[in-house]
Design a protein around this motif. Structure first.
Motif, PDB file in Angstrom:
ATOM      1  N   ILE A 282     163.337  48.438  49.870  1.00  0.00           N
ATOM      2  CA  ILE A 282     163.824  47.694  48.705  1.00  0.00           C
ATOM      3  C   ILE A 282     163.010  48.057  47.517  1.00  0.00           C
ATOM      4  O   ILE A 282     161.960  48.047  47.375  1.00  0.00           O
ATOM      5  N   ALA A 283     163.717  48.350  46.492  1.00  0.00           N
ATOM      6  CA  ALA A 283     163.117  48.832  45.058  1.00  0.00           C
ATOM      7  C   ALA A 283     163.732  47.908  44.024  1.00  0.00           C
ATOM      8  O   ALA A 283     164.857  47.845  43.811  1.00  0.00           O
ATOM      9  N   LYS A 284     162.891  47.209  43.282  1.00  0.00           N
ATOM     10  CA  LYS A 284     163.014  46.662  42.221  1.00  0.00           C
ATOM     11  C   LYS A 284     162.232  46.769  41.049  1.00  0.00           C
ATOM     12  O   LYS A 284     161.178  47.607  41.476  1.00  0.00           O
ATOM     13  N   LYS A 285     162.358  46.541  39.650  1.00  0.00           N
ATOM     14  CA  LYS A 285     161.340  46.601  38.655  1.00  0.00           C
ATOM     15  C   LYS A 285     159.989  45.977  39.085  1.00  0.00           C
ATOM     16  O   LYS A 285     159.934  45.075  39.703  1.00  0.00           O
ATOM     17  N   HIS A 286     159.131  46.871  39.059  1.00  0.00           N
ATOM     18  CA  HIS A 286     157.628  46.850  39.411  1.00  0.00           C
ATOM     19  C   HIS A 286     157.335  46.906  40.763  1.00  0.00           C
ATOM     20  O   HIS A 286     155.956  46.632  41.165  1.00  0.00           O
ATOM     21  N   PHE A 287     158.143  47.218  41.701  1.00  0.00           N
ATOM     22  CA  PHE A 287     157.663  47.444  43.074  1.00  0.00           C
ATOM     23  C   PHE A 287     158.766  48.333  44.054  1.00  0.00           C
ATOM     24  O   PHE A 287     160.063  48.266  43.587  1.00  0.00           O
ATOM     25  N   VAL A 288     158.193  49.165  44.950  1.00  0.00           N
ATOM     26  CA  VAL A 288     158.976  49.707  46.013  1.00  0.00           C
ATOM     27  C   VAL A 288     158.505  49.088  47.272  1.00  0.00           C
ATOM     28  O   VAL A 288     157.210  49.460  47.615  1.00  0.00           O
ATOM     29  N   ALA A 289     159.109  48.846  48.290  1.00  0.00           N
ATOM     30  CA  ALA A 289     158.793  48.368  49.533  1.00  0.00           C
ATOM     31  C   ALA A 289     159.763  49.328  50.465  1.00  0.00           C
ATOM     32  O   ALA A 289     160.812  49.242  50.426  1.00  0.00           O
ATOM     33  N   MET A 290     158.799  50.030  51.334  1.00  0.00           N
ATOM     34  CA  MET A 290     159.557  50.925  52.239  1.00  0.00           C
ATOM     35  C   MET A 290     158.944  51.021  53.550  1.00  0.00           C
ATOM     36  O   MET A 290     157.685  50.797  53.720  1.00  0.00           O
ATOM     37  N   GLY A 291     159.806  51.563  54.602  1.00  0.00           N
ATOM     38  CA  GLY A 291     159.111  51.688  56.007  1.00  0.00           C
ATOM     39  C   GLY A 291     159.883  52.447  56.772  1.00  0.00           C
ATOM     40  O   GLY A 291     161.445  52.460  56.584  1.00  0.00           O
ATOM     41  N   ASN A 292     159.415  52.989  57.756  1.00  0.00           N
ATOM     42  CA  ASN A 292     160.258  53.711  59.010  1.00  0.00           C
ATOM     43  C   ASN A 292     159.540  53.401  60.290  1.00  0.00           C
ATOM     44  O   ASN A 292     158.349  53.287  60.344  1.00  0.00           O
ATOM     45  N   TYR A 293     160.296  54.004  61.323  1.00  0.00           N
ATOM     46  CA  TYR A 293     159.820  53.637  62.624  1.00  0.00           C
ATOM     47  C   TYR A 293     159.186  52.327  62.908  1.00  0.00           C
ATOM     48  O   TYR A 293     158.324  51.955  63.472  1.00  0.00           O
ATOM     49  N   LEU A 294     160.139  51.398  62.478  1.00  0.00           N
ATOM     50  CA  LEU A 294     159.657  49.803  62.607  1.00  0.00           C
ATOM     51  C   LEU A 294     160.720  49.488  63.565  1.00  0.00           C
ATOM     52  O   LEU A 294     161.760  49.765  63.729  1.00  0.00           O
ATOM     53  N   ALA A 295     160.282  48.404  64.037  1.00  0.00           N
ATOM     54  CA  ALA A 295     161.250  47.657  65.020  1.00  0.00           C
ATOM     55  C   ALA A 295     162.231  46.890  64.298  1.00  0.00           C
ATOM     56  O   ALA A 295     163.396  46.613  64.862  1.00  0.00           O
ATOM     57  N   GLY A 296     162.273  46.593  62.958  1.00  0.00           N
ATOM     58  CA  GLY A 296     163.430  45.964  62.348  1.00  0.00           C
ATOM     59  C   GLY A 296     162.909  45.978  60.837  1.00  0.00           C
ATOM     60  O   GLY A 296     162.087  46.382  60.478  1.00  0.00           O
ATOM     61  N   GLU A 297     163.737  45.449  60.025  1.00  0.00           N
ATOM     62  CA  GLU A 297     163.550  45.364  58.578  1.00  0.00           C
ATOM     63  C   GLU A 297     162.622  44.330  57.890  1.00  0.00           C
ATOM     64  O   GLU A 297     162.243  44.320  56.798  1.00  0.00           O
ATOM     65  N   ARG A 298     162.057  43.271  58.872  1.00  0.00           N
ATOM     66  CA  ARG A 298     161.086  42.350  58.313  1.00  0.00           C
ATOM     67  C   ARG A 298     160.240  42.625  57.617  1.00  0.00           C
ATOM     68  O   ARG A 298     159.723  42.071  56.593  1.00  0.00           O
ATOM     69  N   VAL A 299     159.157  43.684  57.943  1.00  0.00           N
ATOM     70  CA  VAL A 299     158.289  43.968  57.343  1.00  0.00           C
ATOM     71  C   VAL A 299     158.477  44.367  55.707  1.00  0.00           C
ATOM     72  O   VAL A 299     157.959  44.036  55.051  1.00  0.00           O
ATOM     73  N   VAL A 300     159.395  45.096  55.561  1.00  0.00           N
ATOM     74  CA  VAL A 300     159.871  45.534  54.279  1.00  0.00           C
ATOM     75  C   VAL A 300     160.438  44.304  53.628  1.00  0.00           C
ATOM     76  O   VAL A 300     159.961  44.249  52.406  1.00  0.00           O
ATOM     77  N   LYS A 301     161.277  43.561  54.169  1.00  0.00           N
ATOM     78  CA  LYS A 301     161.601  42.390  53.424  1.00  0.00           C
ATOM     79  C   LYS A 301     160.626  41.510  53.053  1.00  0.00           C
ATOM     80  O   LYS A 301     160.520  40.908  51.984  1.00  0.00           O
ATOM     81  N   ASP A 302     159.555  41.307  53.911  1.00  0.00           N
ATOM     82  CA  ASP A 302     158.278  40.425  53.824  1.00  0.00           C
ATOM     83  C   ASP A 302     157.593  40.884  52.406  1.00  0.00           C
ATOM     84  O   ASP A 302     157.077  40.082  51.670  1.00  0.00           O
ATOM     85  N   MET A 303     157.228  42.220  52.444  1.00  0.00           N
ATOM     86  CA  MET A 303     156.452  42.945  51.161  1.00  0.00           C
ATOM     87  C   MET A 303     157.262  42.863  49.851  1.00  0.00           C
ATOM     88  O   MET A 303     156.664  42.266  49.089  1.00  0.00           O
TER      89      MET A 303
END
Length: 151
Positions: A116-137
């Motif tokens: 997820i990328a928006k003005k002022h941040f990028v949150a990213m992940g791989n080899y995760l069980a699901g999208e929750r960590v990226v969404k929470d960040m």
């Protein structure tokens, strides 16, 4: 915990830029020890870059140099793609000195993968069980938009 992956398998990163102070920072977590030595690249008055998944440590310095020359993050990603025959194995996040994001998640990354990328941040992940960590960040970055980064 994802039973097939185990607790030791993960990579996730947040790159943030403070709109008030211009401070930029990166936090990365992964299973290999000392991974940030080859994945995190940041330079004052240029921006920040994080490479992960099947990281190519040579891409970070190239990306930072292009940011120093005022390339937009999307153009930096385009240039990196042109130099790397294994680009689909990479995950790369970029914030320029103004907080403009650029991010790429290759199709050859291990699932779950995304960003997820928006003005002022990028949150990213791989080899995760699901999208929750990226969404929470991402949600935490949006919720703290008025605060000073690192303050």
């Amino acid at each position: 915990m994802h039973p097939e992956l185990g607790i030791e398998c993960h990579t996730f990163t947040i790159i943030g830029h403070c709109a008030r102070t211009g401070v930029t920072g990166i936090a990365l977590a992964s299973s290999p020890l000392a991974v940030s030595a080859r994945c995190v690249f940041i330079r004052a008055n240029a921006g920040a870059v994080s490479t992960q998944a099947y990281a190519h440590p040579g891409l970070g310095p190239i990306a930072v140099r292009l940011l120093e020359m005022d390339y937009a993050p999307a153009k930096v990603l385009e240039e990196l793609r042109g130099t790397d025959p294994y680009f689909e194995h990479r995950q790369i996040g970029i914030l320029d000195r103004h907080g403009n994001p650029g991010v790429f998640t290759g199709t050859k990354n291990l699932d779950w993968k995304g960003h997820i990328a928006k003005k002022h941040f990028v949150a990213m992940g791989n080899y995760l069980a699901g999208e929750r960590v990226v969404k929470d960040m991402a949600e935490a970055c949006e919720a703290s938009a008025g605060q000073v980064l690192g303050g």
